[in-house]
Motif scaffolding. Structure first.
Motif, short mmCIF file in Angstrom:
data_model
loop_
_atom_site.label_atom_id
_atom_site.label_comp_id
_atom_site.label_asym_id
_atom_site.label_seq_id
_atom_site.Cartn_x
_atom_site.Cartn_y
_atom_site.Cartn_z
N LYS B 792 0.80 -1.22 0.00
CA LYS B 792 0.00 0.00 0.00
C LYS B 792 0.83 1.26 0.00
N PHE B 793 1.99 1.20 0.62
CA PHE B 793 2.70 2.46 0.77
C PHE B 793 3.49 2.81 -0.50
N LEU B 794 3.41 1.92 -1.48
CA LEU B 794 4.11 2.19 -2.74
C LEU B 794 3.09 2.49 -3.82
N GLN B 795 3.52 3.35 -4.73
CA GLN B 795 2.69 3.55 -5.92
C GLN B 795 3.48 3.13 -7.14
N LEU B 796 2.80 2.44 -7.99
CA LEU B 796 3.50 1.87 -9.13
C LEU B 796 2.86 2.35 -10.41
N HIS B 797 3.70 2.69 -11.33
CA HIS B 797 3.17 3.07 -12.65
C HIS B 797 3.97 2.33 -13.70
N LEU B 798 3.24 1.62 -14.54
CA LEU B 798 3.92 0.81 -15.56
C LEU B 798 3.77 1.50 -16.91
N ASP B 799 4.89 1.73 -17.52
CA ASP B 799 4.81 2.22 -18.90
C ASP B 799 4.64 1.05 -19.83
N PRO B 800 4.15 1.29 -21.02
CA PRO B 800 3.97 0.16 -21.93
C PRO B 800 5.32 -0.47 -22.25
N ALA B 801 5.26 -1.77 -22.47
CA ALA B 801 6.50 -2.48 -22.75
C ALA B 801 6.95 -2.21 -24.18
N SER B 802 8.19 -2.53 -24.43
CA SER B 802 8.71 -2.26 -25.76
C SER B 802 8.14 -3.23 -26.77
N GLY B 803 7.73 -4.37 -26.31
CA GLY B 803 7.15 -5.33 -27.23
C GLY B 803 6.58 -6.47 -26.43
N ASN B 804 5.94 -7.39 -27.12
CA ASN B 804 5.45 -8.54 -26.36
C ASN B 804 5.86 -9.86 -26.96
#
Lengths: 161, 858
Positions: B792-804
């Motif tokens: 909870k004490f962390l916030q995470l933001h994921l950018d799109p991956a370079s590929g899949n």
């Protein structure tokens, strides 16, 4: 109030049971078994009251029979002892020096007497004389009825011969 | 027939005879045989009394009742009362017969009907026939009247609404002369008053009440009447009934009570008490006095009577007296205290019922002033009491001692005595409490441990005593050996180190020691190995003997402790330093809230320690937060609710293997609480594992300590770290450098994930992570998706991956940027759970993992 009356012999045989509270047949036999176990194993010098399942059971031993009565917590145990003694004395007067055999062969009479002393778990009559009188009167009714019956059947038998 | 049954020698024979008779009876019933009906019924009843089923006879009873003759009716009703009870539906059929019989000319038949009704009527029958019974209450024949009265009692009990109808007739009955009717009338009034308050008011009116008092006076003063005389008292039953009614009427009502005072005093003083009848009356009188409104003189009188009863040789009387005294205590405790000595005598009586009552009474009598002598008496008696009684007695003594102990040393003394005598009967909470008290009484530590040592020499079979003893010896062993803190009252005693170890060894090896004891003994040995370095080898030997134990707990401890003793001498002393004082207030508060008894202390009870968690010392977890010493580096996860409350943690174990794709499943699917798991850390480079992953954890936890001990911040900071089960990402603390090393976040046979860190300027809480996925397998992964979860004490933001699509054999990689903001920057490090999904040859694969090895200070 008295919930039930139990007469057990020293060997655990039931001589008389009278239930003033609703107990099914199964419950009755279970109760009898349990109480027999508890009471028959108590020593002679111990007090006559046993606590059992939230009720009190007052018992007294006369010769080879244990007279047990199960009462509520607030009842007077010493009085119940007196009631038991009252019953035994009346039986004694009726049968003339009563013994266990009398109660076995004349259990129905023992029941009648008990019915004159207790109804609905409460004491009915404190005078032994009155009880004796009533029982005697009812017995004579039975006698006369029997005589009548036998005389009628005699007549009929003769008539239809 | 009865004779033939009695002649049977065996049960089988008897059954045969009974069966034959039943068959005959059944045949007779089918033929509707009139003449012998009553005899058959009688036989049936006898058979019923023997215990055989007799349902087929029920209809016969009904027919018998319906027939005209008196004998048949008599037997019929008897059969009815015996073979049926109120719950059977057949009873309804009798209602009509009963009604007719209630109106019969022959009064004996009416009597029979009333009797039957009174004994077994059901609620519906009661309602139907109530008016009849009411009418009969005024019948000319007293015999009928009294039966009707008792019948009404039953009706009222079954259908309380009808009570009002009976008030007036009942009042009339009170003026009777005939004792039988009077008794039943009084009983009826008593029961009506119990059921209906308006009736109670009615009967409390002075007119009624005076009438009753007068009746009682007449009976008490009446001359000799042979008909009613029992043991010299005229009609004691009437006495008792009247007293009971006065009891009901006087309870709670001052005026009514006043009316009764004189007569009660008269009865109390005049009645002779050498016979049971007299005693019965006195008993009832005392009971009445106790329940009505206060009148000092009467009360004193009553208690004196009880005192006399107590010294009576008759067991019945004493039993009854004890009973009454228990009620009297609420009213007048002072007076009862005077009889304390007699009551104590009763505790030792031969009769079990009396003992029980006396013990309860003594327990109620205890207060601060008399607790010492009373306890002494009870403990003395404990030694000679018999087994069934010991349990009760022990429980009472323990709670007495706890509640009223004036000082700690006395408390400890008494508890030690109880434990030595009856330790096996003592409940867990009790000895837990004892340990809490001991640890709080710091000046008494030396005394306690020496006393325990002496006690254990003699009473090794008392389980609880042994447990408390080993705990104390473990904790305060040095005091024992060095005779620290000797009080003047003690005898001198020299105990060598090996003696102390002896005791613990005996405890382990004793055949009756259960697992708890043995586990506690192991912990104690560990502590001793630190406090008595000279015995270290010997202790190690003892510990090692349990290495192969079948019980997981013992095996685990044995191996862990063994390794501590062998390889980690440097941290051993810190591990097993003196336990901090257990917080008594919290403990008793918790205990009152009836939390699991394992709350406060010792190791012992939690056998459900899951695999994989080391537990070197059993400090109560409540104190970890304000620890001043360094023990308990790894919080144990005993699945304790208590712990959960305090630390806000979801304590569950984690047998995390490094490098496995297995997330710590043990009950925590709550991804948010990752960090609060007290799980030992994942070490990617941990040493070769033993069989148990636990020792691995131990080693890694040890590694923490190694890593941290050079760290300057010994105290609080490291403690909090330890609590969080946090571990530095590598044994070399590189915590404080600004350059954050990249880590291999996740590694499996087919996939590697590496993280590179950087911090954007200006915001120390945020970290930019460059995630790189590399495929180690020879197959191509398609549809590659990376997911992550953080606490909870962390916030995470994921950018799109370079590929899949991840090419095989490391020929390429996918990168993805993550931005993490740590609101607890500096306090809590990052932790993340990952989930990687991809398709391999069109087959879905899922890999999960937890990343714990983030650099600190991210």
């Amino acid at each position: 109030m008295i919930h039930f009356v139990l007469l057990i012999s020293r060997q655990g045989k039931v001589r008389l049971t009278k239930w003033y509270s609703p107990y099914t047949q199964k419950e009755r036999s279970k109760v009898i078994r349990e109480l027999s176990g508890v009471i028959l194993t108590r020593g002679p010098k111990l007090c006559n009251f046993v606590e059992w399942r939230g009720y009190k059971v007052v018992y007294k031993r006369y010769a080879s029979l244990y007279f047990c009565m199960c009462v509520d917590q607030e009842d007077n145990e010493l009085e119940i002892l007196e009631i038991i003694h009252h019953y035994v004395e009346i039986l004694d007067r009726y049968f003339g020096s009563v013994c266990e055999l009398d109660l076995i062969f004349n259990f129905h009479k023992a029941y009648y007497i008990l019915d004159e002393i207790l109804i609905a778990g409460e004491l009915q009559e404190s005078s032994k004389k009155t009880v004796a009188r009533l029982i005697a009167a009812q017995d004579s009714l039975v006698e006369t009825a029997k005589e009548q019956a036998s005389s009628i059947s005699n007549i009929i038998a003769q008539a239809t011969k | 027939m009865i004779r033939s049954i009695r002649a049977c020698k065996t049960a089988a024979e008897e059954r045969a005879v009974v069966r034959k008779e039943c068959a005959a009876i059944r045949a007779a019933i089918n033929e509707n045989d009139q003449d012998y009906r009553h005899r058959n019924l009688a036989k049936l009843m006898f058979i019923h009394m023997l215990g055989y089923p007799t349902h087929f006879g029920q209809m016969e009873c009904l027919k018998s009742i319906a027939s005209a003759g008196f004998p048949e009716k008599r037997i019929g009703y008897l059969g009815l009362m015996l073979l049926l009870d109120e719950r059977q539906e057949v009873l309804m059929l009798v209602t009509n017969s009963l009604k007719q019989d209630l109106n019969h000319t022959n009064q004996y038949i009416v009597g029979l009907a009333l009797c039957a009704l009174g004994n077994i009527c059901s609620a519906e029958m009661a309602r139907d026939l109530a008016p009849e019974v009411e009418r009969l209450l005024q019948f000319r024949d007293p015999n009928i009247r009294k039966k009707a009265a008792l019948c009404s009692i039953r009706i009222i009990k079954k259908v309380p609404d009808l009570a009002e109808n009976f008030i007036n007739p009942a009042a009339a009955l009170l003026k009777e002369k005939h004792h039988g009717v009077l008794i039943t009338g009084i009983q009826l009034v008593t029961d009506i008053c119990k059921v209906s308050t308006e009736a109670l008011e009615f009967f409390r009116k002075p007119k009624c009440l005076d009438g009753l008092v007068k009746t009682l006076r007449d009976v008490v003063n009446s001359p000799y009447a042979p008909e009613y005389d029992i043991a010299g008292i005229t009609d004691p039953f009437l006495h008792i009934r009247l007293l009971k009614l006065l009891h009901v009427l006087g309870q709670g009502d001052a005026d009514a009570s006043d009316c009764m005072n004189d007569i009660l005093a008269q009865v109390a003083t005049k009645t002779e008490s050498n016979k049971n009848a007299g005693n019965a009356i006195l008993y009832e009188c005392v009971e009445t006095i106790m329940s009505i409104e206060d009148n000092g003189g009467l009360r004193v009188l009553a208690i004196n009577i009880l005192g006399r009863f107590l010294s009576n040789r008759d067991n019945n009387i004493r039993y009854v007296a004890l009973n009454m005294l228990m009620k009297a205590i609420t009213v007048d405790a002072q007076a009862v205290q005077r009889h304390r000595a007699t009551i104590l005598e009763c505790v030792k009586d031969l009769d079990a019922s009396i003992r029980k009552r006396a013990l309860e009474l003594v327990y109620l009598l205890v207060n601060e002033s008399n607790v010492k002598p009373l306890t002494k008496e009870l403990i003395d008696y404990l030694e000679i009491s018999d087994q069934e009684f010991k349990g009760d007695l022990t429980a009472k003594i323990c709670s007495m001692v706890e509640k009223f102990s004036p000082d700690k040393i006395w408390y400890i003394d008494q508890m030690l005595k109880v434990l030595s005598e009856a330790g096996n009967f003592v409940k867990d909470e009790v000895w837990h409490a004892l340990i809490v008290v001991i640890s709080n009484a710091s000046d008494l530590h030396g005394y306690t441990v020496r006393a325990l040592y002496r006690a254990v020499q003699t009473s090794i079979e008392q389980e609880s005593l042994v447990r408390v003893a080993i705990w104390c010896i473990g904790e305060y062993g040095d005091m024992l050996v060095n005779n620290v803190g000797v009080l003047n009252i003690e005898d001198p005693i020299t105990v060598t180190e090996s003696d102390a170890v002896d005791v613990v060894e005996i405890a382990i090896k004793h055949h009756s020691s259960d697992i708890t004891t043995k586990a506690m003994a192991m912990v104690a040995l560990l502590k001793l190995s630190s406090r008595f370095p000279s015995c270290s080898e010997r202790i190690r030997d003892i510990i090692v003997q349990n290495k192969g134990s079948l019980v997981l707990e013992l095996q685990q401890r044995s191996i862990e402790f063994n390794s501590i003793v062998e390889k980690h001498q440097n941290i051993r002393s810190t591990l097993v330093e003196r336990m901090p004082v257990l917080d008594e207030a919290t403990f008793s508060g918790r205990r009152a809230g009836s939390l699991p008894a394992t709350v406060s202390t010792s190791s012992g009870t939690s056998l459900n320690l899951p695999n994989g968690v080391a537990k070197p010392a059993a400090a109560p977890l409540v104190d970890l937060l304000d620890l001043s010493s360094d023990d308990a580096p790894v919080p144990s996860s005993s699945g304790n609710d208590f712990l959960q409350d305090l630390l806000g943690v979801d304590v569950s174990p984690a047998s995390v293997q490094p490098g496995t794709s297995q997330a710590p499943k043990a009950g925590t699917d709550v991804l948010l609480d990752l960090l609060s798991i007290g799980s030992p850390p994942v070490q990617n480079n941990s040493t070769p594992s033993d069989i148990l992953s636990s020792s691995q954890d131990n080693k890694s936890s040890v590694a923490i300590l190694d890593g941290l001990s050079p760290a300057p911040s010994g105290g609080a900071a490291s403690m909090i770290d330890l609590l969080d089960g946090f571990v530095p990402n590598s044994p070399k603390p590189e915590d404080n450098g600004p350059a954050y090393p990249s880590i291999v976040a996740f590694e499996s046979s087919s996939l590697i994930l590496t993280f590179n860190f950087s911090k954007p300027p200006g915001n120390p809480q945020t970290t930019l992570i460059q995630a790189t996925f590399t495929n180690l397998s020879p197959n191509v992964y398609t549809d590659f998706v990376f997911q992550a979860a953080v606490p909870k004490f962390l916030q995470l933001h994921l950018d799109p991956a370079s590929g899949n699509t991840l090419p095989a054999s490391g020929n390429g990689s996918i990168t993805q940027t993550l931005r993490v903001t740590n609101s607890q920057h500096g306090k809590k490090p990052l932790v993340m759970r990952t989930r990687i999904a991809y398709k391999l040859n069109n087959r879905d694969v899922l890999e999960e993992g937890q990343i714990n090895n983030f650099p600190r200070d991210l």
